[in-house]
Every structure is written in C-alpha cells, then in structure tokens.
Write a protein that holds these residues in place. Sequence first.
Motif, PDB file in Angstrom:
ATOM      1  N   LEU A  29       0.791  -1.131   0.180  1.00  0.00           N
ATOM      2  CA  LEU A  29      -0.092   0.070   0.164  1.00  0.00           C
ATOM      3  C   LEU A  29       0.978   1.223  -0.071  1.00  0.00           C
ATOM      4  O   LEU A  29       1.730   1.385   1.036  1.00  0.00           O
ATOM      5  CB  LEU A  29      -1.118  -0.131   1.376  1.00  0.00           C
ATOM      6  N   HIS A 190      -7.405   3.794  -3.879  1.00  0.00           N
ATOM      7  CA  HIS A 190      -6.537   2.586  -3.784  1.00  0.00           C
ATOM      8  C   HIS A 190      -6.988   1.782  -2.537  1.00  0.00           C
ATOM      9  O   HIS A 190      -6.919   0.581  -2.780  1.00  0.00           O
ATOM     10  CB  HIS A 190      -5.257   3.289  -3.409  1.00  0.00           C
ATOM     11  N   LEU A 191      -7.639   2.399  -1.631  1.00  0.00           N
ATOM     12  CA  LEU A 191      -7.863   1.589  -0.339  1.00  0.00           C
ATOM     13  C   LEU A 191      -9.243   0.905  -0.688  1.00  0.00           C
ATOM     14  O   LEU A 191      -9.197  -0.318  -0.127  1.00  0.00           O
ATOM     15  CB  LEU A 191      -8.388   2.797   0.794  1.00  0.00           C
ATOM     16  N   LEU A 194      -8.062  -2.190  -2.687  1.00  0.00           N
ATOM     17  CA  LEU A 194      -7.257  -3.343  -1.684  1.00  0.00           C
ATOM     18  C   LEU A 194      -8.055  -3.840  -0.542  1.00  0.00           C
ATOM     19  O   LEU A 194      -7.895  -5.174  -0.430  1.00  0.00           O
ATOM     20  CB  LEU A 194      -6.066  -2.650  -1.011  1.00  0.00           C
TER      21      LEU A 194
END
Length: 261
Positions: A29, A190-191, A194
Amino acid sequence: MQIYAATNAAMGPAAGRPRAAASKGGESLLLTESARSLGGAPSLFEALSQGERATVLKHGRRKVFYRGQTLFNQGTKHDGIYLIETGRIRVFYTAPSGREITLAYWHPGNFVGGPEVFGAGVHQWSGVATSNSSVVQLPGKELRSLVVEVPNLAIGLIEGLTFKGKCYSALAQMLGTRSITERLAHLLLHLTELYGVDDPEGILIGAAFTHADLAHMVGATRQWVTISLKRLQEKGIVASRKSQIIVRRPDLLQGMKGLGD
C-alpha cells in the motif's frame, strides 16, 4: 477517528462481501498514480523452491513484533533484511522537523530493510509493525553468502529492490505533481481496491488506518484530513458510520483526482 478494520467473516453475511481478497501476500500500500501500472509486489518466498526456502530460513532469525514495535530506525546501521511472514510493516521517513511521510505498507511475502541489504551504511528510513507481525531477519553477512548459494534468492532480491524503486519513484512524482486533495482522492480509491467490502451504502474500507495514518501517506496534517473527510461526507461522497468510512461515490473521487486544492 479510525477507518474500521474488519474481515468479511468478522462482519457477518449482512455486512456484505469482499470485493477482493484483502492483504494478499505480496500486496503493498503506497501513494501512486496507478497501482496497476506498478504491478504486484514480487514475493521473495514465491521465488524459492521448498528446499531453497528451508535453506534461507535456516540462516534467519524468526522474530515477533507486536503492533507499534520498531524493526529498525532511520540513521541506525543496516543489518540485513526482514522477510515478512505475517502482519503489516510501515516504512516511513522522518524530517528534521519531526514530520513523517509514509513510504509504504508492506505485507507478507515482501521484505523490508533495504536498500543496502548486505549491511553497509545506515537506514534511510524507519520500519514499524502496524499489526502483530512475524518476520525472519536475515543478517547482511549471511545474506551475502546465501545469494551465492541460492541464485533464486539473488533474483528475488533484485526484483524486490526494483519494485521498491518504482514505488518510491511513483511516490515522489505524486508528492511533486499532485495537490493534497488529489492525493487524498487517489488514496481513498486505492484503499477501496485493496480493502473494499460491498456495503448497502457503498464500498466499506475494511482496514485500520487513523486520520494521522492517512495524513502521513498524503503529506498533510491530521487536522487537514479530518476536515477534508468531513467535507466529503457533506457532499455525499463518503459516509462515516461510527469508526467506519464508506466510499459512496467513487465516480466523484475519480473526478477529484484532477482538481487542485
């Protein structure tokens, strides 16, 4: 406030289903323009046969670091690398002013402790466990001997260092060319990629990050992140439910990626 940490099993069937497997081995991350363009982080374990893995582990020292414990400090002497077996390790740089910038969070299969993996020089940044973690430390002297004995280990190290170089180059580009608002939008999206879990209100971010953690990733203050998330909630882009953050309008976050502060 903390972004809620949960797995689908812990949340129960009514809470929704995972959009993708969270914290898969080899995942990382970090702040980047496009995580997909970097590709997946190579796993040092997967590069080795069972016999090679046994040889490497025989020379290592297995250690457990509880959440908040430090693996290595910026400015201290290098002493090899740490292979992550379980947990999550944050690496970060601390400026003379005391301000921190997170470089990346690394997951099982990754290694931390570079770039001078054979033990020369001093650490350019620090590493800390953000969850209870099991690692295998390979001291620089043993590691130098092992790469001669196990060529696949040498290849894995090169591939890992190459990926890290790409990651940190992407981070530098984001910090230098994108506004803080754009960086926060990138990070939230992005979180969701993921750790996203389907929720009746949108996409629940199922991983534990405080507002301070988010601030360290985007190069802002905790107060700025708190105020910005409140504004996003008022606009209906995100929703807060106790200690959870849900992205309701990822399309609007995508539009924010081209906006300034």
